[in-house]
Design an enzyme around this catalytic site. Structure first.
Site, short mmCIF file in Angstrom:
data_model
loop_
_atom_site.label_atom_id
_atom_site.label_comp_id
_atom_site.label_asym_id
_atom_site.label_seq_id
_atom_site.Cartn_x
_atom_site.Cartn_y
_atom_site.Cartn_z
N GLU A 1 0.79 -1.24 0.00
CA GLU A 1 0.00 0.00 0.00
C GLU A 1 0.82 1.29 0.00
O GLU A 1 0.60 2.17 0.83
CB GLU A 1 -0.96 -0.01 1.19
CG GLU A 1 -1.92 -1.18 1.20
CD GLU A 1 -2.79 -1.23 2.45
OE1 GLU A 1 -2.72 -0.30 3.28
OE2 GLU A 1 -3.54 -2.21 2.60
N GLU B 1 -6.68 -10.72 -0.45
CA GLU B 1 -7.44 -10.37 0.76
C GLU B 1 -8.93 -10.26 0.44
O GLU B 1 -9.57 -9.27 0.73
CB GLU B 1 -6.92 -9.06 1.37
CG GLU B 1 -5.42 -9.07 1.65
CD GLU B 1 -4.92 -7.79 2.29
OE1 GLU B 1 -5.72 -7.08 2.94
OE2 GLU B 1 -3.71 -7.49 2.16
#
Length: 363
Positions: A162, A268
């Site tokens: 991220e 995820e």
């Protein structure tokens, strides 16, 4: 006449079974899990906590349904490396040992992330920011120590997590970026490759189906590859909802990142029953813990979204090397911690398959 009618009934039943062959028969339901339905496509994984592995219903469900696991939190930098000269191995070790003992693929998550990074990483003894050289050296030590411990047991790592901004900026303005610029990204991959040359290394991020962010991630990866950085795949987090992503944008993401020669993993996966990006629950200030019901409308919309995304996954099986759900069942999910009760997974609060489950395995 009665015997004749019985034969007709048996014949019709056989025809009915043939017409609905995609739906599992009772025997199939008892013996097969997600991993078995998808054995010719890609591994099916799940993010776990140590408490999931203690021999109860949760661990039985994991072993029946999945052939890959990821540590939900135990391998993140803060939990595993709380002080410069101290590591906490117990939880991560228990998860890796469970994987090895049960012949499951083990994914490592995550080596470098702005969230859950311990504050000591960025500070000197006086509380001032360390230099770039010191921070990169600390990063190298951390990565080498963690990756080396699990070398040969963890087959893939989410190395960097991220770093792309959601706004108009390119990079997220984290402490990593403030001190090192973008150099920490490249170096993290190089450090991980040094520690385990056989490990498959991923860049991992969310909102990868939103065009503006997708393009920035693509540019980052393209630049890293041009420098010869050892990056092998991109993890598309897949924290989705009943209204995102569209089939078109999902396909575009798979095709764009695959064009770089990188393997794709959905790392995820969950589908919130509330609308919006990132599960629709992550709304600033919305912290109440309402126990809202799982309505038929939620169930139907979620079912349709799961059906669509797995249709796409199977279509692009040559590009996809893994799909991992983020948590095991609706009994506990990370989305619950941010607001109302969510129901984002294929197993309900009693660990039973939901209707969406049967859509995922019906092909």
């Amino acid at each position: 006449m009665n015997r004749y009618r019985k034969k007709i009934a048996i014949g019709l039943a056989i025809i009915g079974i043939g017409l609905t062959a995609a739906s599992p028969l009772p025997g199939d339901e008892a013996s097969q899990g997600l991993k078995d339905y998808y054995q010719n496509y890609f591994p099916i994984g799940v993010a776990v906590r140590p408490s999931d592995l203690e021999g109860g219903a949760e661990s039985n469900l994991i072993l029946k349904q999945f052939n890959s696991i990821t540590a939900e939190n135990a391998m993140k930098m803060g939990p595993i490396h709380p002080a410069e000269n101290r590591y906490f191995w117990r939880d991560a070790d228990s998860i890796v040992n469970f994987a090895v003992r049960n012949n499951l693929k083990m994914r490592g998550h995550t080596l470098c992330w702005h969230t859950q990074a311990p504050s000591w990483m960025f500070k000197d003894s006086l509380g001032n920011d360390v230099s770039k050289a010191v921070l990169l050296d600390r990063l190298r030590t951390h990565i080498h120590t963690v990756v080396s411990r699990y070398k040969g047991k963890v087959y893939a790592w989410d190395v960097v997590n991220e770093v792309i901004a959601d706004d108009s900026s390119f990079f997220r303005n984290s402490k990593w970026y403030q001190i090192t610029g973008e150099e920490f990204i490249e170096q993290a991959f190089r450090f991980a490759h040094e520690a385990d040359p056989k490990a498959v290394l991923f860049y991992n991020d969310y909102n990868t189906e939103i065009p503006a962010k997708r393009e920035k991630i693509y540019k980052l990866l393209k630049n890293l590859l041009a420098k010869g950085v050892p990056i092998h795949g991109v993890g598309l987090q897949a924290h989705w909802s009943i209204n995102t992503p569209s089939r078109e944008e999902l396909v575009k993401s798979i095709e764009l990142f695959s064009s770089l020669g990188l393997q794709i993993q959905f790392t995820e996966l969950d589908i919130s029953v509330y609308s919006g990006n990132q599960g629709g629950q992550l709304i600033r200030g919305e912290q109440q813990k309402q126990v809202a019901p799982f309505t038929p409308e939620m169930e139907q919309k979620q079912l349709e979204k799961y059906k669509m995304v797995f249709d796409v996954f199977r279509q692009y099986q040559k590009n996809i090397t893994g799909v991992t759900f983020w948590n095991l069942s609706d009994k506990y999910t990370w989305l619950d911690a941010r607001g109302r009760k969510n129901y984002p997974l294929l197993f309900d609060t009693n660990l039973q398959p939901k209707k969406a489950y049967w859509e995922v395995v019906k092909f």
